[in-house]
Design a protein around this motif. Sequence first.
Motif, PDB file in Angstrom:
ATOM      1  N   THR A  42       0.828  -1.206   0.000  1.00 60.24           N
ATOM      2  CA  THR A  42       0.000   0.000   0.000  1.00 60.24           C
ATOM      3  C   THR A  42       0.863   1.256   0.000  1.00 60.24           C
ATOM      4  OG1 THR A  42      -1.737  -1.188   1.193  1.00 60.24           O
ATOM      5  CG2 THR A  42      -1.835   1.219   1.242  1.00 60.24           C
ATOM      6  N   GLN A  54       1.104   4.132  -2.980  1.00 62.28           N
ATOM      7  CA  GLN A  54       0.848   5.545  -2.705  1.00 62.28           C
ATOM      8  C   GLN A  54       2.035   6.432  -3.075  1.00 62.28           C
ATOM      9  OE1 GLN A  54      -0.148   5.327   1.443  1.00 62.28           O
ATOM     10  NE2 GLN A  54      -2.293   4.869   1.042  1.00 62.28           N
ATOM     11  N   ASN A 104      -2.773   7.458 -11.569  1.00 63.45           N
ATOM     12  CA  ASN A 104      -4.139   7.060 -11.212  1.00 63.45           C
ATOM     13  C   ASN A 104      -4.572   7.731  -9.917  1.00 63.45           C
ATOM     14  OD1 ASN A 104      -4.379   5.154 -13.367  1.00 63.45           O
ATOM     15  ND2 ASN A 104      -3.071   3.778 -12.197  1.00 63.45           N
ATOM     16  N   ARG A 105      -5.802   8.172  -9.873  1.00 56.85           N
ATOM     17  CA  ARG A 105      -6.388   8.729  -8.656  1.00 56.85           C
ATOM     18  C   ARG A 105      -7.658   7.988  -8.364  1.00 56.85           C
ATOM     19  NH1 ARG A 105      -2.197   9.761  -6.963  1.00 56.85           N
ATOM     20  NH2 ARG A 105      -1.040  11.539  -7.625  1.00 56.85           N
ATOM     21  N   PRO A 106      -7.770   7.244  -7.321  1.00 55.67           N
ATOM     22  CA  PRO A 106      -6.717   6.976  -6.334  1.00 55.67           C
ATOM     23  C   PRO A 106      -5.638   6.048  -6.905  1.00 55.67           C
ATOM     24  CG  PRO A 106      -8.645   5.656  -5.831  1.00 55.67           C
ATOM     25  CD  PRO A 106      -9.021   6.539  -7.006  1.00 55.67           C
ATOM     26  N   THR A 162      -3.342   2.953  -7.707  1.00 56.18           N
ATOM     27  CA  THR A 162      -3.738   1.545  -7.750  1.00 56.18           C
ATOM     28  C   THR A 162      -2.581   0.577  -7.969  1.00 56.18           C
ATOM     29  OG1 THR A 162      -4.190   1.751 -10.113  1.00 56.18           O
ATOM     30  CG2 THR A 162      -6.060   2.057  -8.613  1.00 56.18           C
TER      31      THR A 162
END
Length: 144
Positions: free
Chosen positions: A17, A21, A27-29, A31
């Motif tokens: 994760t 991030q 990509n938003r959010p 991935t």
Amino acid sequence: MEDFATKQDLIDRFGQTELVQLTDRTNRPPTTVDDTTVSQALGDASALASGYVGKIYQLPFAEVPPALVKSVADIARYYLHGRRAEKDGEVERAYKEAVGWLKDIARGVVQLDVGGVPPAQPEGGSVQISGPQRRFSRDTLRGM
């Protein structure tokens, strides 16, 4: 030049994760883990480590010592955080500790376990002293 740590080392230490991030900037959010960004950070961190470790040890290593993997992973994580690293005291502290440890290796204070092969020790030289001829000696001062 070899990378001392891998993408999987970062995932194992800091989690998928966090890596998603830190690296997925499209990509938003976020991935996915961006392999290019990870490779750049690992390459930069390994280059920094090579500069210190290469002063003492012959590179590349047959097997990278686990302590070196940890330090390079901490440095790469710091690079991935960028300016945000200053806000995360843990990331900055780990980075500073890793760089300090690498400096200790370069100074010979810390020794890596690289398969039982000790680092090459510097060759010793001889000390020579020279100066002008003595003016006063036991012989020239005899009778005074």
